[in-house]
Design an enzyme around this catalytic site. Structure first.
Site, PDB file in Angstrom:
ATOM      1  N   LYS A   1      32.457 -88.471  28.004  1.00 17.76           N
ATOM      2  CA  LYS A   1      33.455 -88.270  29.055  1.00 17.76           C
ATOM      3  C   LYS A   1      33.811 -89.634  29.646  1.00 17.76           C
ATOM      4  CE  LYS A   1      34.047 -84.749  32.628  1.00 17.76           C
ATOM      5  NZ  LYS A   1      33.316 -83.856  33.518  1.00 17.76           N
TER       6      LYS A   1
HETATM    7  O1  G3P Z   1      33.303 -81.796  36.003  1.00 21.33           O
HETATM    8  C1  G3P Z   1      34.443 -82.126  36.696  1.00 21.33           C
HETATM    9  C2  G3P Z   1      34.962 -81.108  37.676  1.00 21.33           C
HETATM   10  O2  G3P Z   1      34.871 -79.820  37.169  1.00 21.33           O
HETATM   11  C3  G3P Z   1      34.518 -81.277  39.094  1.00 21.33           C
HETATM   12  O3  G3P Z   1      34.796 -80.177  39.915  1.00 21.33           O
HETATM   13  O4  G3P Z   1      34.566 -78.907  42.021  1.00 21.33           O
HETATM   14  O5  G3P Z   1      33.751 -81.296  41.905  1.00 21.33           O
HETATM   15  O6  G3P Z   1      36.176 -80.778  41.918  1.00 21.33           O
HETATM   16  P1  G3P Z   1      34.819 -80.294  41.513  1.00 21.33           P
END
Ligand code: G3P
Length: 218
Positions: free
Chosen positions: A83
């Site tokens: 990633k």
């Molecule tokens: O893995 C990346 C993403 O899904 C992060 O989500 O909830 O931290 O915005 P969030």
């Protein structure tokens, strides 16, 4: 549509894998930090649980360092997806890694133009962050629709991985738009399964079933 889980918590991953619905895993530095464990051991354990793609994120932000970290991550297991943040050196690294046959997930995407650049670099996945856009008053799922349209216009093979999912509505929209993957927090996976009418209906069937007379033994 493929369902990934967005967590570094191996207990959650084991439970989701046991449901038989899990196609892959995404992690990020915040999720790994929450486990209190080091990146390598967490990713090693996740790859021993799940055969599908497992995204592990580089922490570097310059080309050479991203490449070094990417090679270390890719060596953990064959199903690791590296990633990489959507920055200039990140896209350059994605181009090189793609040429080497290493799968990539370009993260922190907030515009369709960024997504097209990631596809041009050869990214395996692009991760638009829908919840974080919703948080600042933009329609996160509108971005996903624009990326899917742009990729179809040019025939890009990069898969659209809907990230920062916060609710079943994001998943419903993902299905309607036809994005390839949604990566979900453990809580949202459970929310997808539950429906109050299913619970009420089941309780009624079980109550009625208790009234069914037992068959006579012949
Ligand atoms: O893995 C990346 C993403 O899904 C992060 O989500 O909830 O931290 O915005 P969030």
């Amino acid at each position: 549509m493929k369902l990934f889980i967005d967590t570094a918590d191996v207990k959650e991953i084991r439970e989701a894998a046991a449901m038989g619905l899990l196609d892959g895993v995404t992690t990020n530095p915040s999720l790994v930090a929450a486990t209190g464990r080091d990146m390598r051991s967490v990713l090693q354990e996740i790859c021993s649980i799940v055969d599908g793609p497992v995204s592990g994120e580089v922490l570097a932000t310059t080309y050479k360092e991203i490449m070094d970290e990417a090679h270390d991550l890719a060596a953990i297991a064959p199903n690791i997806v590296v990633k990489v943040p959507l920055i200039e050196d990140g896209l350059r690294a994605v181009k090189t890694l793609t040429g080497e046959g290493i799968k990539t997930n370009v993260t922190l995407c907030f515009s369709p133009i960024q997504a097209v650049l990631a596809a041009k670099a050869g990214a395996t996945y692009i991760s638009p962050f829908v919840g974080r856009l919703d948080d600042v008053g933009h329609e996160g799922m509108e971005l996903v629709a624009q990326i899917v349209e742009a990729y179809a216009n040019y025939g890009y093979k990069t898969e659209v991985l809907v990230a920062s999912v916060r609710s079943p509505l994001h998943v419903l929209e993902t299905i309607r738009i036809g994005a390839h993957v949604a990566t979900l927090p453990f809580k949202v996976i459970h929310q997808l399964i539950k429906h109050p009418l299913t619970d009420v209906g089941l309780a009624r069937f079980l109550a009625d079933a208790a009234k069914i007379p037992a068959a006579k033994k012949s």
